[in-house]
Design a protein around this motif. Structure first.
Motif: not given
Length: 120
Positions: A97-120
């Motif tokens: 929901a936050w990403i749909a609103k325009g939030a940007k993940p940081s580099e380390t948070a983005g890598s964790l979200l990719k490992k968890a398959l939340i973002i591609s």
């Protein structure tokens, strides 16, 4: 400032008081100048906030204003990550929901979200 009078202006002093009858003051016309449009950019980022003791780090994943400090007051808690045990618990619907609103993940948070398959 210009002073204009319809009749010759006279200042009358009686009893120590000045009378300004017949005087009028006209202020110069001021036009509203267009201010250049100011661009204020506050954005929400998804990043880690550090908890735990020295050499025993523990992180929470938070949505926070990009101009706030690392351990500032978050808008929403989105999960946690323990790097020592390699465990995490993430709130995937809230993160999406936050990403749909325009939030940007940081580099380390983005890598964790990719490992968890939340973002591609």
């Amino acid at each position: 400032m210009s002073f204009a009078a319809s009749t010759p202006a006279r200042l009358n002093f009686s009893n120590g008081v000045c009378s300004t009858q017949g005087l009028s003051a006209k202020a110069p016309m001021r036009t509203a100048k267009a201010f250049p449009s100011l661009k204020i950019e506050n954005r929400v980022v998804i990043r880690f906030t550090r908890l735990g003791r020295k050499r025993q780090a523990f992180y929470r994943l938070v949505a926070i204003d990009s101009k706030k400090r690392r351990d500032g007051l978050p808008l929403e808690l989105l999960g946690w990550y323990d790097p020592l045990k390699k465990e995490s618990s993430l709130n995937a619907p809230a993160i999406k929901a936050w990403i749909a609103k325009g939030a940007k993940p940081s580099e380390t948070a983005g890598s964790l979200l990719k490992k968890a398959l939340i973002i591609s």
